[in-house]
Scaffold this motif. Structure first.
Motif, PDB file in Angstrom:
ATOM      1  N   ILE A 130      -9.465 -43.233  35.542  1.00 13.49           N
ATOM      2  CA  ILE A 130     -10.852 -43.057  35.101  1.00 13.49           C
ATOM      3  C   ILE A 130     -11.404 -44.371  34.559  1.00 13.49           C
ATOM      4  O   ILE A 130     -12.543 -44.763  34.842  1.00 13.49           O
ATOM      5  CB  ILE A 130     -10.941 -41.938  34.043  1.00 13.49           C
ATOM      6  CG1 ILE A 130     -10.582 -40.586  34.654  1.00 13.49           C
ATOM      7  CG2 ILE A 130     -12.335 -41.900  33.437  1.00 13.49           C
ATOM      8  CD1 ILE A 130     -11.529 -40.116  35.735  1.00 13.49           C
ATOM      9  N   ASP A 131     -10.613 -45.083  33.761  1.00 15.81           N
ATOM     10  CA  ASP A 131     -11.066 -46.376  33.216  1.00 15.81           C
ATOM     11  C   ASP A 131     -11.355 -47.369  34.347  1.00 15.81           C
ATOM     12  O   ASP A 131     -12.343 -48.116  34.294  1.00 15.81           O
ATOM     13  CB  ASP A 131     -10.012 -46.957  32.274  1.00 15.81           C
ATOM     14  CG  ASP A 131      -9.951 -46.212  30.949  1.00 15.81           C
ATOM     15  OD1 ASP A 131     -10.877 -45.429  30.667  1.00 15.81           O
ATOM     16  OD2 ASP A 131      -8.970 -46.414  30.200  1.00 15.81           O
ATOM     17  N   PHE A 146     -19.681 -49.187  36.709  1.00 11.92           N
ATOM     18  CA  PHE A 146     -20.710 -49.469  35.716  1.00 11.92           C
ATOM     19  C   PHE A 146     -20.546 -50.807  35.007  1.00 11.92           C
ATOM     20  O   PHE A 146     -21.437 -51.221  34.279  1.00 11.92           O
ATOM     21  CB  PHE A 146     -20.736 -48.350  34.664  1.00 11.92           C
ATOM     22  CG  PHE A 146     -21.084 -47.002  35.221  1.00 11.92           C
ATOM     23  CD1 PHE A 146     -22.406 -46.647  35.448  1.00 11.92           C
ATOM     24  CD2 PHE A 146     -20.094 -46.089  35.536  1.00 11.92           C
ATOM     25  CE1 PHE A 146     -22.736 -45.402  35.966  1.00 11.92           C
ATOM     26  CE2 PHE A 146     -20.402 -44.844  36.048  1.00 11.92           C
ATOM     27  CZ  PHE A 146     -21.731 -44.495  36.275  1.00 11.92           C
ATOM     28  N   GLY A 147     -19.415 -51.471  35.164  1.00 11.14           N
ATOM     29  CA  GLY A 147     -19.225 -52.755  34.510  1.00 11.14           C
ATOM     30  C   GLY A 147     -18.026 -52.743  33.586  1.00 11.14           C
ATOM     31  O   GLY A 147     -17.531 -51.687  33.164  1.00 11.14           O
ATOM     32  N   SER A 148     -17.546 -53.908  33.266  1.00 12.62           N
ATOM     33  CA  SER A 148     -16.324 -54.045  32.462  1.00 12.62           C
ATOM     34  C   SER A 148     -16.615 -53.852  30.977  1.00 12.62           C
ATOM     35  O   SER A 148     -17.749 -54.001  30.518  1.00 12.62           O
ATOM     36  CB  SER A 148     -15.690 -55.420  32.697  1.00 12.62           C
ATOM     37  OG  SER A 148     -16.595 -56.448  32.316  1.00 12.62           O
ATOM     38  N   PHE A 160     -23.590 -47.556  29.118  1.00 16.80           N
ATOM     39  CA  PHE A 160     -23.559 -48.913  29.654  1.00 16.80           C
ATOM     40  C   PHE A 160     -24.842 -49.686  29.380  1.00 16.80           C
ATOM     41  O   PHE A 160     -24.918 -50.885  29.661  1.00 16.80           O
ATOM     42  CB  PHE A 160     -23.300 -48.873  31.166  1.00 16.80           C
ATOM     43  CG  PHE A 160     -24.346 -48.130  31.948  1.00 16.80           C
ATOM     44  CD1 PHE A 160     -25.441 -48.774  32.473  1.00 16.80           C
ATOM     45  CD2 PHE A 160     -24.221 -46.764  32.154  1.00 16.80           C
ATOM     46  CE1 PHE A 160     -26.403 -48.085  33.192  1.00 16.80           C
ATOM     47  CE2 PHE A 160     -25.161 -46.067  32.888  1.00 16.80           C
ATOM     48  CZ  PHE A 160     -26.265 -46.725  33.398  1.00 16.80           C
ATOM     49  N   VAL A 161     -25.844 -49.004  28.799  1.00 12.67           N
ATOM     50  CA  VAL A 161     -27.103 -49.683  28.458  1.00 12.67           C
ATOM     51  C   VAL A 161     -27.069 -50.189  27.024  1.00 12.67           C
ATOM     52  O   VAL A 161     -27.237 -51.383  26.758  1.00 12.67           O
ATOM     53  CB  VAL A 161     -28.309 -48.749  28.672  1.00 12.67           C
ATOM     54  CG1 VAL A 161     -29.605 -49.430  28.218  1.00 12.67           C
ATOM     55  CG2 VAL A 161     -28.418 -48.344  30.133  1.00 12.67           C
ATOM     56  N   CYS A 162     -26.870 -49.278  26.081  1.00 13.00           N
ATOM     57  CA  CYS A 162     -26.899 -49.691  24.661  1.00 13.00           C
ATOM     58  C   CYS A 162     -25.512 -49.928  24.088  1.00 13.00           C
ATOM     59  O   CYS A 162     -25.379 -50.513  23.005  1.00 13.00           O
ATOM     60  CB  CYS A 162     -27.619 -48.642  23.822  1.00 13.00           C
ATOM     61  SG  CYS A 162     -26.690 -47.096  23.588  1.00 13.00           S
ATOM     62  N   ARG A 163     -24.455 -49.454  24.816  1.00 18.21           N
ATOM     63  CA  ARG A 163     -23.067 -49.597  24.349  1.00 18.21           C
ATOM     64  C   ARG A 163     -22.894 -49.100  22.910  1.00 18.21           C
ATOM     65  O   ARG A 163     -22.171 -49.686  22.106  1.00 18.21           O
ATOM     66  CB  ARG A 163     -22.590 -51.035  24.485  1.00 18.21           C
ATOM     67  CG  ARG A 163     -22.508 -51.487  25.937  1.00 18.21           C
ATOM     68  CD  ARG A 163     -21.975 -52.887  26.099  1.00 18.21           C
ATOM     69  NE  ARG A 163     -21.900 -53.250  27.512  1.00 18.21           N
ATOM     70  CZ  ARG A 163     -20.788 -53.214  28.251  1.00 18.21           C
ATOM     71  NH1 ARG A 163     -19.646 -52.853  27.701  1.00 18.21           N
ATOM     72  NH2 ARG A 163     -20.816 -53.560  29.519  1.00 18.21           N
ATOM     73  N   GLY A 164     -23.599 -47.999  22.616  1.00 21.16           N
ATOM     74  CA  GLY A 164     -23.448 -47.370  21.310  1.00 21.16           C
ATOM     75  C   GLY A 164     -24.309 -47.946  20.218  1.00 21.16           C
ATOM     76  O   GLY A 164     -24.356 -47.395  19.111  1.00 21.16           O
ATOM     77  N   ALA A 165     -25.019 -49.021  20.488  1.00 22.80           N
ATOM     78  CA  ALA A 165     -25.801 -49.673  19.425  1.00 22.80           C
ATOM     79  C   ALA A 165     -27.001 -48.850  18.991  1.00 22.80           C
ATOM     80  O   ALA A 165     -27.530 -49.058  17.886  1.00 22.80           O
ATOM     81  CB  ALA A 165     -26.269 -51.048  19.906  1.00 22.80           C
ATOM     82  N   SER A 166     -27.457 -47.898  19.818  1.00 22.55           N
ATOM     83  CA  SER A 166     -28.647 -47.120  19.474  1.00 22.55           C
ATOM     84  C   SER A 166     -28.340 -45.938  18.565  1.00 22.55           C
ATOM     85  O   SER A 166     -29.261 -45.300  18.046  1.00 22.55           O
ATOM     86  CB  SER A 166     -29.317 -46.597  20.764  1.00 22.55           C
ATOM     87  OG  SER A 166     -28.470 -45.679  21.426  1.00 22.55           O
ATOM     88  N   ALA A 176     -26.652 -44.691  36.948  1.00 18.41           N
ATOM     89  CA  ALA A 176     -26.522 -46.068  37.394  1.00 18.41           C
ATOM     90  C   ALA A 176     -27.859 -46.697  37.781  1.00 18.41           C
ATOM     91  O   ALA A 176     -28.007 -47.919  37.735  1.00 18.41           O
ATOM     92  CB  ALA A 176     -25.568 -46.145  38.592  1.00 18.41           C
ATOM     93  N   ASN A 177     -28.834 -45.865  38.165  1.00 18.21           N
ATOM     94  CA  ASN A 177     -30.096 -46.418  38.676  1.00 18.21           C
ATOM     95  C   ASN A 177     -31.329 -45.933  37.935  1.00 18.21           C
ATOM     96  O   ASN A 177     -32.452 -46.193  38.369  1.00 18.21           O
ATOM     97  CB  ASN A 177     -30.241 -46.080  40.164  1.00 18.21           C
ATOM     98  CG  ASN A 177     -29.166 -46.729  41.004  1.00 18.21           C
ATOM     99  OD1 ASN A 177     -29.258 -47.885  41.390  1.00 18.21           O
ATOM    100  ND2 ASN A 177     -28.109 -45.965  41.298  1.00 18.21           N
TER     101      ASN A 177
END
Length: 371
Positions: A250-251, A258-260, A285-291, A347-348
């Motif tokens: 899965i990883d 989606f990116g590394s 994959f957009v905010c990486r948890g920052a939001s 993804a899009n």
């Protein structure tokens, strides 16, 4: 000795000056009145052809005495010449009108795009499914396929769905054929999991397969649901297989798609065909948890939760292995299911499921001709 020929050409009606003038006037009027090349062709046949009045009059000249032929020939010849000149002038005028009209009616704007039938594009569901499949093929998986109209045994019984399971009702499943003296009827497959059983029955162990395909459920079409959708099923059955191998696969998929650097997590869940079972989340994959907890920087992709659900997975239930004739004392395995539409939406940035099914070329062309 014969008497002198007193034949007077004036007394021949067709050669009388007034008659020749009348024939000339009729010819000129007909030519002037021709409003098309086709009409002019008819006027030419009527007034300058072999059977026209002036042509017939010209034949009468041959019967005249030599002294009378010159005057009659001059009169008739002059009239025929004027008719010929009128025909030539009128044809030139009509051809000029035709050419001018054609330039207007058949004009071609060379500044417009030459390709008025734009190229189509492969549907993004197809391209995303192939990208997802390629990631697992790169890990050594093979692609397996199965029928979309499936026997209940493969779709439910072999996957540990009990006879009274809610998914086996017509409120959830499209039934194609009811049982008729046999153990099961036929349905439109509700998931690609039946391919797991077919792969175990038809392949030598160990089995490493992915099965992309179309599935059907009685959902209403809305922004996030559709009665016809697509899944990517994965199955591994081998000796010594554990959840750690599943987590690694899965990883690897998340990184390839989606990116590394994106984290994943498992949340306990329940599926009849896996035990234990889990829902798979990946870090947004957009905010990486920052939001998360930051009202000033909301994330539309994960709704500011920091995580995105991408599918379900688990260790293959021993009952499923037994149904396929696999020795559960020796072999174990795991399976996962990923939504292709869901992956495409994340993804899009696609927000509405309607866009994927309505066939608007403006939607598909935005993804290009990726192969």
């Amino acid at each position: 000795m014969s008497a002198p020929n007193d034949y007077d050409p004036v007394e021949v009606t067709a050669l009388h000056p007034d008659e020749v003038a009348r024939m000339l006037d009729e010819a000129l009027a007909a030519i002037a009145g021709a409003d098309s090349l086709e009409a002019l062709k008819e006027a030419k046949a009527a007034h300058a052809g072999d059977r026209s009045p002036l042509a017939l009059a010209n034949r009468e000249i041959g019967a005249l005495p030599p002294s009378a032929k010159a005057e009659a020939g001059k009169r008739v010849g002059g009239a025929r010449k004027k008719v010929g000149e009128a025909l030539k002038a009128r044809q030139a005028a009509l051809e000029e009108e035709r050419d001018a009209r054609v330039l207007v009616e058949e004009a071609v704007d060379v500044t417009l795009p030459w390709d008025r039938a734009p190229r189509g594009a492969r549907h993004p569901i197809t391209t995303v499914a192939e990208r997802m499949t390629d990631i697992f093929v790169g890990m050594g998986f093979e692609v397996a396929e199965g029928p979309e109209v499936e026997a209940e045994w493969y779709n439910f019984d072999a996957l540990n769905f009990l006879p009274d399971h809610p998914a086996r009702t017509m409120q959830d499943t499209f039934f194609v054929e009811a049982p008729s003296g046999g153990p099961s009827g036929r349905v439109l497959r509700t998931h690609t999991s039946p391919v797991q059983v077919r792969a175990l029955l038809s392949r030598e162990l160990p089995v490493y397969v992915v099965a992309p395909g179309t599935t059907f459920r009685t959902d209403e079409l809305d922004a996030t649901h559709t009665p016809v959708f697509h899944q990517l099923e994965g199955l591994v059955v081998d000796e010594g297989i554990t959840l750690a191998h599943l987590r690694g696969a899965i990883d690897a998929f998340v990184e390839g798609m989606f990116g590394s650097g994106l984290k994943t997590r498992f949340r306990a869940s329940y599926f009849p065909f896996t035990e234990p079972s889990a829902e798979v989340d990946m870090e947004c994959f957009v905010c990486r948890g920052a939001s998360v907890g930051d009202p000033d920087a909301p994330c539309r992709t994960c709704s500011s939760e920091g995580w995105i659900e991408i599918g379900g997975c688990g260790v293959v239930n021993p009952r499923v292995l037994t149904a396929a004739g696999v020795d559960t004392e020796r072999y174990s395995g795991w399976a996962f299911g990923l939504g292709i539409e869901r992956t495409l939406m994340f993804a899009n940035g696609v927000k509405d499921m309607h866009d994927m099914v309505e066939g608007d070329v403006r939607f598909t062309s935005a993804f290009g001709m990726e192969v």
